[in-house]
Design an enzyme around this catalytic site. Structure first.
Site, PDB file in Angstrom:
ATOM      1  N   GLU A   8      -6.643   5.093   8.177  1.00 14.95           N
ATOM      2  CA  GLU A   8      -6.486   6.194   7.743  1.00 14.95           C
ATOM      3  C   GLU A   8      -7.564   6.864   7.156  1.00 14.95           C
ATOM      4  OE1 GLU A   8      -2.740   5.716   5.769  1.00 14.95           O
ATOM      5  OE2 GLU A   8      -1.867   5.132   7.747  1.00 14.95           O
TER       6      GLU A   8
ATOM      7  N   GLU B  19      -5.178  -4.755  11.038  1.00 12.15           N
ATOM      8  CA  GLU B  19      -3.805  -3.728  11.046  1.00 12.15           C
ATOM      9  C   GLU B  19      -4.091  -3.019  12.486  1.00 12.15           C
ATOM     10  OE1 GLU B  19      -2.209  -2.525   7.069  1.00 12.15           O
ATOM     11  OE2 GLU B  19      -3.646  -1.239   7.568  1.00 12.15           O
TER      12      GLU B  19
ATOM     13  N   GLY C 117       2.958   2.530  10.651  1.00  6.01           N
ATOM     14  CA  GLY C 117       3.940   3.556  10.567  1.00  6.01           C
ATOM     15  C   GLY C 117       4.588   4.062  11.520  1.00  6.01           C
TER      16      GLY C 117
ATOM     17  N   SER D 148       3.672  -1.780  10.276  1.00  3.13           N
ATOM     18  CA  SER D 148       5.277  -1.686  10.305  1.00  3.13           C
ATOM     19  C   SER D 148       6.074  -3.023  10.007  1.00  3.13           C
ATOM     20  CB  SER D 148       5.863  -1.366  11.785  1.00  3.13           C
ATOM     21  OG  SER D 148       5.306   0.017  12.089  1.00  3.13           O
TER      22      SER D 148
ATOM     23  N   GLY E  86       3.120  -0.944   4.360  1.00  2.00           N
ATOM     24  CA  GLY E  86       3.065   0.550   3.868  1.00  2.00           C
ATOM     25  C   GLY E  86       4.431   0.807   3.483  1.00  2.00           C
ATOM     26  N   GLY E  87       4.888   1.630   4.681  1.00  2.00           N
ATOM     27  CA  GLY E  87       6.548   2.039   4.200  1.00  2.00           C
ATOM     28  C   GLY E  87       7.452   1.222   3.623  1.00  2.00           C
TER      29      GLY E  87
ATOM     30  N   ASN F  95       0.948  -1.519   0.036  1.00  7.35           N
ATOM     31  CA  ASN F  95      -0.119   0.127   0.103  1.00  7.35           C
ATOM     32  C   ASN F  95       0.838   1.129   0.132  1.00  7.35           C
ATOM     33  OD1 ASN F  95      -1.756   2.221   0.539  1.00  7.35           O
ATOM     34  ND2 ASN F  95      -2.465   1.432   2.562  1.00  7.35           N
ATOM     35  N   TRP F  96       1.054   1.815  -1.288  1.00  8.97           N
ATOM     36  CA  TRP F  96       2.013   2.895  -1.190  1.00  8.97           C
ATOM     37  C   TRP F  96       1.378   4.157  -0.563  1.00  8.97           C
ATOM     38  CZ3 TRP F  96       3.445   2.694  -7.257  1.00  8.97           C
ATOM     39  CH2 TRP F  96       4.202   1.484  -7.332  1.00  8.97           C
ATOM     40  N   LYS F  97       0.331   4.271  -0.177  1.00 14.02           N
ATOM     41  CA  LYS F  97      -0.734   5.301   0.326  1.00 14.02           C
ATOM     42  C   LYS F  97      -0.258   6.614  -0.694  1.00 14.02           C
ATOM     43  CE  LYS F  97      -0.283   3.091   4.721  1.00 14.02           C
ATOM     44  NZ  LYS F  97      -0.180   3.507   6.413  1.00 14.02           N
TER      45      LYS F  97
ATOM     46  N   HIS G  91      -9.493   1.227   5.374  1.00 14.61           N
ATOM     47  CA  HIS G  91      -8.126   1.568   6.024  1.00 14.61           C
ATOM     48  C   HIS G  91      -8.178   2.431   7.054  1.00 14.61           C
ATOM     49  CE1 HIS G  91      -3.968   2.672   6.839  1.00 14.61           C
ATOM     50  NE2 HIS G  91      -3.654   1.710   6.182  1.00 14.61           N
TER      51      HIS G  91
HETATM   52  O1  LIG Z   1      -1.482  -0.252   4.809  1.00 15.43           O
HETATM   53  C1  LIG Z   1      -0.645  -0.423   5.384  1.00 15.43           C
HETATM   54  C2  LIG Z   1      -0.547  -0.166   6.551  1.00 15.43           C
HETATM   55  O2  LIG Z   1      -1.339   1.044   6.814  1.00 15.43           O
HETATM   56  C3  LIG Z   1       0.951  -0.287   7.196  1.00 15.43           C
HETATM   57  O3  LIG Z   1       1.708   0.760   7.160  1.00 15.43           O
HETATM   58  P1  LIG Z   1       3.285   0.569   7.457  1.00 15.43           P
HETATM   59  O4  LIG Z   1       3.785  -0.714   7.146  1.00 15.43           O
HETATM   60  O5  LIG Z   1       3.840   1.835   7.122  1.00 15.43           O
HETATM   61  O6  LIG Z   1       3.092   0.469   9.172  1.00 15.43           O
END
Ligand SMILES: O=C[C@H](O)COP(=O)(O)O
Length: 264
Positions: free
Chosen positions: A107, A177, A183, A223, A244-245, A15-17, A105
Site C-alpha cells: 500500500e 505478501e 484484503g 487474507s 491485516g483485517g 498490521n492494523w493499517k 508495504h
Molecule cells: O499487512 C498485512 C497485509 O496487507 C494483509 O492484509 P489482509 O490480512 O487484510 O489481507
C-alpha cells in the site's frame, strides 16, 4: 530448505493499517492480553503494528502490565531528522521501544510511490536504530498470471536489502505478501506461499555467507485468518504471518497465534 528451528521463532504480526485510535488500541491490546497465556508467548512472538498515534499508548500499557506483546510501526522515515513534514524517524520509534517497523508495504509502494531504493533506505534507517524492519515484497495479479512471481519478488528483495550487511540482515524480517491476496479474501495456497518463501531463503543464502538465511524469519501475508493459518504455517519456509483485517478481531488474532491447535 531446512524446517523452522528454534532460532526462527514464529512471528505473528498484526498490521492494523489506518484503524484504531489510541483508546481503541488500548482496548484491543487489553483483550488480546487477557486471552494470551505464557505458553503462547513461549511458542510465538506476538506483535501489533498500530498507527503512529497509538504507539505511545500501547507502550504504556505493555510496560505497566508487563505484557509479552511486542509492537512496532507501519512505516518509518528514510531520513534521520530535519525538514520532512509528516515523517517519523527511526530514532523516535526506538525511543518508544518499537521492536519492528514495516517497510515497503504494497500500500505504501502503490499509494506513496515508494521505490525499492526508498524501501532500502527505510530498512537501513530502522536497523541503524536497532529496530527490525519487516520488509514487504509481493507481486500483483498480472505478474502472478504471467508466472513471474519469483523473479519479481527476488528483484524487490535484492533492492530492499542492498548494502545491508549479514549481521543486520539476521534481525530483518521478510514478509511475502502477494498483492492480489491482500484484503481480498483470496489467499495464496500454502504451496504458492512456500514456493516464493523458499525462493527468498535461497536468495538470502546466495547473498549472505555464514548462515543468516537460516535465521531470517519469512512471513506470509494476505487474507490470513484462523481458517487458513495452519496450512500456511505447515510450510517449511514460512515462519509466521503479517495479518491485516483479522488482526483487528482479538479472538481471530489469538486463534492465528494458536495455529498449532488448528487442523491443517
Ligand atoms: O499487512 C498485512 C497485509 O496487507 C494483509 O492484509 P489482509 O490480512 O487484510 O489481507
Amino acid at each position: 530448505m531446512a524446517p523452522a528451528t528454534p532460532s526462527r521463532k514464529p512471528l505473528m504480526a498484526g498490521n492494523w493499517k489506518m484503524n484504531n485510535n489510541h483508546l481503541e488500541a488500548i482496548a484491543l491490546v487489553q483483550k488480546m492480553a487477557f486471552a494470551l497465556k505464557e505458553a503462547d508467548y513461549d511458542a510465538v512472538d506476538v506483535a501489533v503494528l498500530p498507527p503512529f498515534t497509538a504507539i505511545r499508548s500501547v507502550q504504556t500499557l505493555v510496560d505497566a502490565d508487563r505484557l509479552g506483546i511486542q509492537y512496532g510501526a507501519q512505516d518509518v522515515s528514510q531520513h534521520a531528522s530535519g525538514a520532512y513534514t509528516g515523517e517519523i524517524s527511526a530514532s523516535m520509534l526506538a525511543k518508544l521501544k518499537c521492536s519492528y517497523a514495516v517497510v515497503g508495504h504494497s500500500e505504501r509502494r502503490q499509494y506513496h510511490a515508494e521505490t525499492d531504493e526508498i524501501v532500502n533506505a527505510k530498512a537501513r534507517a530502522a536497523l541503524a536504530a536497532d529496530i527490525s524492519p519487516i520488509l514487504c515484497v509481493g507481486e500483483g495479479l498480472d505478474v502472478r498470471k504471467a508466472g513471474g512471481q519469483v523473479a519479481h519478488v527476488l528483484a524487490q528483495l535484492d533492492g530492499g536489502l542492498a548494502k545491508i550487511p549479514a549481521d543486520q540482515v539476521r534481525r530483518t524480517v521478510i514478509a511475502y505478501e502477494p498483492v492480489w491476496a491482500i484484503g481480498t479474501g483470496e489467499t495464496a495456497t500454502p504451496k504458492d506461499a512456500q514456493e516464493v518463501c523458499a525462493a527468498i531463503r535461497t536468495r538470502l543464502a546466495e547473498l549472505y555467507d555464514g548462515g543468516p538465511a537460516d535465521e531470517v524469519r519469512i512471513l506470509y501475508g494476505g487474507s490470513v485468518k484462523g481458517g487458513n493459518i495452519a496450512g500456511i504455517m505447515a510450510q517449511d519456509d514460512v515462519d509466521g504471518a503479517l495479518v491485516g483485517g483479522a488482526s483487528l478481531d482479538p479472538g481471530e488474532f489469538v486463534k492465528i497465534c494458536r495455529y498449532r491447535d488448528l487442523p491443517v
